[in-house]
Scaffold this motif. Structure first.
Motif, PDB file in Angstrom:
ATOM      1  N   TYR A   1     -13.336  26.646  61.368  1.00  0.00           N
ATOM      2  CA  TYR A   1     -12.067  26.693  62.102  1.00  0.00           C
ATOM      3  C   TYR A   1     -11.944  25.478  63.027  1.00  0.00           C
ATOM      4  CZ  TYR A   1      -8.325  28.472  65.098  1.00  0.00           C
ATOM      5  OH  TYR A   1      -7.142  28.610  65.811  1.00  0.00           O
ATOM      6  N   ALA A   2     -13.019  25.178  63.743  1.00  0.00           N
ATOM      7  CA  ALA A   2     -13.003  24.020  64.645  1.00  0.00           C
ATOM      8  C   ALA A   2     -12.809  22.719  63.871  1.00  0.00           C
ATOM      9  CB  ALA A   2     -14.306  23.972  65.437  1.00  0.00           C
ATOM     10  N   GLU A   3     -13.262  22.706  62.622  1.00  0.00           N
ATOM     11  CA  GLU A   3     -13.147  21.494  61.801  1.00  0.00           C
ATOM     12  C   GLU A   3     -11.733  21.285  61.271  1.00  0.00           C
ATOM     13  OE1 GLU A   3     -14.464  20.113  57.305  1.00  0.00           O
ATOM     14  OE2 GLU A   3     -15.794  21.450  58.425  1.00  0.00           O
ATOM     15  N   VAL A   4     -11.074  22.349  60.802  1.00  0.00           N
ATOM     16  CA  VAL A   4      -9.793  22.177  60.103  1.00  0.00           C
ATOM     17  C   VAL A   4      -8.565  22.391  60.988  1.00  0.00           C
ATOM     18  CG1 VAL A   4     -10.845  22.828  57.912  1.00  0.00           C
ATOM     19  CG2 VAL A   4      -9.670  24.566  59.263  1.00  0.00           C
ATOM     20  N   VAL A   5      -8.669  23.215  62.021  1.00  0.00           N
ATOM     21  CA  VAL A   5      -7.513  23.478  62.890  1.00  0.00           C
ATOM     22  C   VAL A   5      -7.495  22.447  64.008  1.00  0.00           C
ATOM     23  CG1 VAL A   5      -6.338  25.132  64.382  1.00  0.00           C
ATOM     24  CG2 VAL A   5      -7.531  25.930  62.331  1.00  0.00           C
ATOM     25  N   LYS A   6      -6.489  21.578  63.977  1.00  0.00           N
ATOM     26  CA  LYS A   6      -6.429  20.457  64.907  1.00  0.00           C
ATOM     27  C   LYS A   6      -5.606  20.749  66.160  1.00  0.00           C
ATOM     28  CE  LYS A   6      -8.922  18.068  62.113  1.00  0.00           C
ATOM     29  NZ  LYS A   6     -10.331  17.838  62.452  1.00  0.00           N
ATOM     30  N   ALA A   7      -4.630  21.647  66.048  1.00  0.00           N
ATOM     31  CA  ALA A   7      -3.786  21.941  67.211  1.00  0.00           C
ATOM     32  C   ALA A   7      -3.116  23.292  67.034  1.00  0.00           C
ATOM     33  CB  ALA A   7      -2.734  20.857  67.410  1.00  0.00           C
ATOM     34  N   GLU A   8      -2.919  23.984  68.142  1.00  0.00           N
ATOM     35  CA  GLU A   8      -2.190  25.254  68.146  1.00  0.00           C
ATOM     36  C   GLU A   8      -0.931  25.079  68.992  1.00  0.00           C
ATOM     37  OE1 GLU A   8      -2.653  29.727  70.048  1.00  0.00           O
ATOM     38  OE2 GLU A   8      -4.448  28.699  69.332  1.00  0.00           O
ATOM     39  N   THR A   9       0.215  25.375  68.409  1.00  0.00           N
ATOM     40  CA  THR A   9       1.481  25.218  69.113  1.00  0.00           C
ATOM     41  C   THR A   9       2.241  26.539  69.096  1.00  0.00           C
ATOM     42  OG1 THR A   9       2.608  24.478  67.098  1.00  0.00           O
ATOM     43  CG2 THR A   9       1.647  22.778  68.504  1.00  0.00           C
ATOM     44  N   GLU A  10       3.347  26.572  69.819  1.00  0.00           N
ATOM     45  CA  GLU A  10       4.185  27.759  69.851  1.00  0.00           C
ATOM     46  C   GLU A  10       5.639  27.327  69.724  1.00  0.00           C
ATOM     47  OE1 GLU A  10       4.813  31.169  73.102  1.00  0.00           O
ATOM     48  OE2 GLU A  10       2.782  31.138  72.269  1.00  0.00           O
ATOM     49  N   ILE A  11       6.346  27.879  68.746  1.00  0.00           N
ATOM     50  CA  ILE A  11       7.746  27.538  68.498  1.00  0.00           C
ATOM     51  C   ILE A  11       8.575  28.802  68.661  1.00  0.00           C
ATOM     52  CG2 ILE A  11       9.395  26.524  66.872  1.00  0.00           C
ATOM     53  CD1 ILE A  11       6.997  25.303  65.389  1.00  0.00           C
ATOM     54  N   ASP A  12       9.424  28.835  69.678  1.00  0.00           N
ATOM     55  CA  ASP A  12      10.238  30.028  69.966  1.00  0.00           C
ATOM     56  C   ASP A  12       9.390  31.290  70.052  1.00  0.00           C
ATOM     57  OD1 ASP A  12      12.476  28.471  70.021  1.00  0.00           O
ATOM     58  OD2 ASP A  12      13.140  28.958  67.999  1.00  0.00           O
ATOM     59  N   GLY A  13       8.252  31.200  70.729  1.00  0.00           N
ATOM     60  CA  GLY A  13       7.385  32.344  70.919  1.00  0.00           C
ATOM     61  C   GLY A  13       6.506  32.687  69.737  1.00  0.00           C
ATOM     62  N   GLN A  14       6.557  31.891  68.674  1.00  0.00           N
ATOM     63  CA  GLN A  14       5.764  32.155  67.471  1.00  0.00           C
ATOM     64  C   GLN A  14       4.697  31.077  67.318  1.00  0.00           C
ATOM     65  OE1 GLN A  14       8.088  33.022  64.028  1.00  0.00           O
ATOM     66  NE2 GLN A  14       6.416  32.696  62.608  1.00  0.00           N
ATOM     67  N   LYS A  15       3.474  31.503  67.033  1.00  0.00           N
ATOM     68  CA  LYS A  15       2.370  30.558  66.959  1.00  0.00           C
ATOM     69  C   LYS A  15       2.338  29.832  65.617  1.00  0.00           C
ATOM     70  CE  LYS A  15      -0.738  32.654  70.318  1.00  0.00           C
ATOM     71  NZ  LYS A  15      -2.087  33.206  70.567  1.00  0.00           N
ATOM     72  N   ALA A  16       1.978  28.557  65.694  1.00  0.00           N
ATOM     73  CA  ALA A  16       1.810  27.734  64.496  1.00  0.00           C
ATOM     74  C   ALA A  16       0.572  26.865  64.703  1.00  0.00           C
ATOM     75  CB  ALA A  16       3.042  26.874  64.250  1.00  0.00           C
ATOM     76  N   TYR A  17      -0.086  26.533  63.607  1.00  0.00           N
ATOM     77  CA  TYR A  17      -1.352  25.798  63.681  1.00  0.00           C
ATOM     78  C   TYR A  17      -1.285  24.578  62.773  1.00  0.00           C
ATOM     79  CZ  TYR A  17      -2.736  30.358  65.515  1.00  0.00           C
ATOM     80  OH  TYR A  17      -2.806  31.524  66.231  1.00  0.00           O
ATOM     81  N   ALA A  18      -1.535  23.414  63.368  1.00  0.00           N
ATOM     82  CA  ALA A  18      -1.589  22.173  62.593  1.00  0.00           C
ATOM     83  C   ALA A  18      -3.013  22.001  62.079  1.00  0.00           C
ATOM     84  CB  ALA A  18      -1.179  20.993  63.462  1.00  0.00           C
ATOM     85  N   CYS A  19      -3.154  21.922  60.760  1.00  0.00           N
ATOM     86  CA  CYS A  19      -4.484  21.889  60.145  1.00  0.00           C
ATOM     87  C   CYS A  19      -4.640  20.652  59.262  1.00  0.00           C
ATOM     88  CB  CYS A  19      -4.713  23.141  59.298  1.00  0.00           C
ATOM     89  SG  CYS A  19      -4.436  24.694  60.200  1.00  0.00           S
ATOM     90  N   LEU A  20      -5.884  20.314  59.020  1.00  0.00           N
ATOM     91  CA  LEU A  20      -6.210  19.197  58.132  1.00  0.00           C
ATOM     92  C   LEU A  20      -7.313  19.659  57.192  1.00  0.00           C
ATOM     93  CD1 LEU A  20      -5.481  16.178  57.670  1.00  0.00           C
ATOM     94  CD2 LEU A  20      -7.483  15.601  59.054  1.00  0.00           C
TER      95      LEU A  20
END
Length: 260
Positions: free
Chosen positions: A67-86
């Motif tokens: 998880y630490a390797e592939v998930v680069k950032a955690e964001t929130e859009i209109d109260g909903q979580k999204a994860y930028a991954c590589l």
């Protein structure tokens, strides 16, 4: 003085003291175990996100490291979580979803890749109390979850990915779980509602591409006022910019005007 253990007062007082002691012990145990429970919940969420990225069968330490390797950032859009991954050098966005099934809450993660024509990279769904062997298959059946892979997510700027009883468009639709129509409807509603924030994200990406194209075209036009050699380079640059904007308009309704 001898206590009358058969009296109502004795029974009430004895029961009250016993309840207080048991409640204290339960509260103590809960507080002592809470950090471990929270860690387990956090790990379970990370595993679910990895499942949506088609990364499965990892134990606790392996899952944490991956998880630490592939998930680069955690964001929130209109109260909903999204994860930028590589993953393997490819940028993938994972969107968290929440909805209602037949008997209780359902949730899930949809991983999306591709900027010009986004498709599903992977999916994972969970539930609180759906019927075993029927609605619970949204979680238990990896084969059903894999049916989402490769499906187009958007058409003309709207969420097109859906779960239906009878597939008419295999590019965007997935068969519902056999014998669990109501749970499948809940998954469909969850996807339709939850991926609206994804539409915003991909429209913004397309608009950014169009803006870069327009800026490049303007620089090209300005350069055309100079000698002929520069003008040829300017025209080539402008054509490349327009081509880039044409690709972007698949995700952005307003890009047609920007391209012109």
């Amino acid at each position: 003085m001898k206590l009358n253990t058969n009296s109502n007062a004795y029974i009430i007082i004895y029961s009250a003291i016993l309840v207080v002691i048991v409640a204290f012990l339960l509260a103590f145990v809960y507080q002592a175990l809470k950090p471990m429970q929270d860690a387990n919940v956090a790990l379970d969420v990370k595993k679910q996100i990895l499942y949506s990225l088609n990364i499965r069968n990892l134990d606790g330490a392996e899952a944490e490291a991956k998880y630490a390797e592939v998930v680069k950032a955690e964001t929130e859009i209109d109260g909903q979580k999204a994860y930028a991954c590589l993953v393997d050098g490819e940028e993938i966005m994972v969107f968290a979803l929440k909805g209602m099934g037949l008997w209780g809450g359902i949730s899930g993660y949809i991983a999306i890749h591709g900027e010009d024509d986004p498709t599903v990279y992977g999916a994972y769904f969970n539930h609180e109390s759906e019927t075993a062997g029927l609605g619970a298959e949204i979680k238990d059946s990896q084969a059903w979850q894999e049916k989402f892979i490769g499906k187009k997510v958007f058409v003309d700027g709207d969420v097109a990915l859906s779960v239906v009883k009878k597939v008419e468009n295999p590019e965007t639709q997935v068969d519902c779980v056999t014998g669990a129509t109501l749970t499948s409807n809940g998954v469909n509603d969850m996807i339709q509602q939850g991926l609206k924030v994804a539409v915003q994200r991909y429209q913004q990406a397309a608009k950014g591409c169009c803006q870069e194209a327009n800026d490049s075209c303007q620089k090209a036009k300005d350069c055309c006022h100079e000698p002929m050699e520069c003008c040829k380079e300017a025209n080539d640059s402008c054509q490349k910019a327009k081509d880039g904007c044409k690709e972007a308009k698949n995700c952005c309704k307003d890009s047609k005007a920007a391209a012109e």
